[in-house]
Write an enzyme that holds these catalytic residues in place. Structure first.
Site, short mmCIF file in Angstrom:
data_model
loop_
_atom_site.label_atom_id
_atom_site.label_comp_id
_atom_site.label_asym_id
_atom_site.label_seq_id
_atom_site.Cartn_x
_atom_site.Cartn_y
_atom_site.Cartn_z
N GLU A 124 -48.76 21.10 -0.39
CA GLU A 124 -48.35 22.24 -1.23
C GLU A 124 -48.23 23.52 -0.40
OE1 GLU A 124 -50.89 24.81 -3.23
OE2 GLU A 124 -52.57 23.40 -3.28
N LYS B 92 -61.68 23.68 -7.97
CA LYS B 92 -62.39 24.83 -7.39
C LYS B 92 -63.59 25.21 -8.25
CE LYS B 92 -58.33 26.79 -6.64
NZ LYS B 92 -57.29 25.90 -6.16
N1 PSU Z 1 -56.29 24.84 -3.38
C1 PSU Z 1 -56.64 25.74 -2.45
N2 PSU Z 1 -56.11 27.00 -2.55
C2 PSU Z 1 -55.19 27.33 -3.52
C3 PSU Z 1 -54.82 26.36 -4.50
C4 PSU Z 1 -55.41 25.14 -4.37
O1 PSU Z 1 -57.44 25.43 -1.56
O2 PSU Z 1 -54.69 28.46 -3.51
C5 PSU Z 1 -53.79 26.68 -5.57
C6 PSU Z 1 -53.10 25.36 -5.94
O3 PSU Z 1 -51.73 25.53 -5.69
C7 PSU Z 1 -53.37 25.17 -7.41
C8 PSU Z 1 -53.43 26.59 -7.87
O4 PSU Z 1 -52.37 24.41 -8.05
O5 PSU Z 1 -54.22 27.20 -6.82
C9 PSU Z 1 -54.02 26.71 -9.24
O6 PSU Z 1 -53.58 27.89 -9.83
P1 PSU Z 1 -53.79 28.14 -11.40
O7 PSU Z 1 -55.28 28.13 -11.59
O8 PSU Z 1 -53.16 29.47 -11.66
O9 PSU Z 1 -53.09 27.02 -12.11
#
Ligand code: PSU
Ligand code: MN
Length: 305
Positions: free
Chosen positions: A27, A161
């Site tokens: 990604e 996370k």
């Molecule tokens: N994993 C990481 N850092 C990130 C992300 C994931 O180590 O920045 C990103 C991924 O792209 C994930 C996003 O899909 O954060 C989630 O964002 P949200 O909570 O707005 O859906």
């Protein structure tokens, strides 16, 4: 059937897919919104090198000037890493960026969509998005969860996370029929820490078993992705009690600043980076590298299939 007209694959990726050789999707939101410059660029380049060394072709995914690209060149990565106004794209706005000629990075959800279109079955990230703490009030639930329910890609993560409500995230995944597999672990990992304190619903200890599981799902006509939780290597772990204090401080800062929507996750990651004096980033880099290695092994097992 891969829908090649919707995207532009790099030569290396297109050749590997045509030959049935292993490919790992990566990604790009982690590059534009997850890590500061220049560590974001260094990590992106290193993760690609790790996938290559492990016998698979890396395919970093992003929308560049309205083109959905699967497999970026080093110069593209450099440009993306230095861009300040890249959109953070998910299912809702991936096509918007394409139609409007914009540049944007792909989250877990959007990367899964692109990987599936291209015919890539395995994807390495850091941690997926999930159900946020306080979601009963805010309704903040990442589109990553819905994507895992519908798009057949194996997502290798270090869990969700720890800024999230991990129990609710696991419940949502169960409801949506997403298998959650602890890799070599009975526990669901918590990104910076090896255990969330919650059991992983399933456990597998090698790449071949993960490939066999996904093949069995396909044979049974069960559509959708799978989440692999690969605990961060022990030497890079931040103990849960230590990270929790930084998370709580970051959450109250986010509330005080009125941060909402897409901005929440990047804001929290940046605040935790500052509060931990950079330690959270070292852990983040280590877990992404470890996930890339495992994803390459799974891609090889699928290709050998
Ligand atoms: N994993 C990481 N850092 C990130 C992300 C994931 O180590 O920045 C990103 C991924 O792209 C994930 C996003 O899909 O954060 C989630 O964002 P949200 O909570 O707005 O859906
Ligand atoms: Mn959200």
């Amino acid at each position: 059937m891969p829908n090649h007209s919707a995207l532009v694959a790099s030569r290396a990726v297109a050749d590997a897919l045509a030959d049935g050789r292993p490919v790992v999707a990566l990604e790009s939101t982690i590059i534009t919104h997850g890590m500061p410059y220049p560590q974001n660029l260094q990590t992106a380049l290193r993760v690609e090198a790790i996938v290559s060394a492990a016998g698979a072709v890396p395919a970093t995914i992003a929308v560049v000037d309205g083109i959905l690209r699967v497999g970026l060149e080093p110069a593209d990565l450099e440009r993306l890493a230095g861009t300040r106004d890249a959109m953070k794209l998910s299912r809702a706005d991936l096509a918007f960026a394409v139609s409007a000629g914009r540049t944007g990075s792909t989250t877990v959800a959007a990367t899964m969509i692109a990987a599936d279109l291209a015919g890539i079955k395995v994807f390495a990230t850091g941690g997926i998005g999930g159900v946020h703490r306080g979601a009963a009030e805010s309704f903040d639930v990442s589109a990553d969860l819905e994507e895992l329910a519908r798009t057949p890609v194996i997502v290798v993560s270090a869990g969700a996370k720890a800024i999230l409500d991990l129990q609710k995230t696991l419940e949502a995944l169960e409801t949506k029929g997403v298998p959650v597999v602890g890799y070599g672990s009975a526990d669901f990992p918590a990104f910076w820490s090896r255990s969330s304190g919650h059991a992983a619903p399933l456990r597998l200890d090698n790449a071949a078993a993960i490939a066999a599981f996904q093949r069995a799902r396909e044979r049974l006509g069960i559509v959708g992705g799978m989440l692999i939780g690969n605990p961060v290597p022990a030497e890079f772990e931040i103990p849960a009690a230590v990270i929790e204090a930084w998370i709580n401080a970051a959450l109250s800062d986010a509330a005080a600043a009125g941060i909402l929507g897409k901005a929440v996750t990047p804001f929290l990651l940046q605040r935790i980076f500052e509060l931990s004096a950079g330690r959270s980033l070292d852990t983040n880099v280590a877990l992404v590298e470890s996930n890339a290695r495992l994803a390459a092994a799974i891609a090889r097992a699928l290709a050998a299939g």
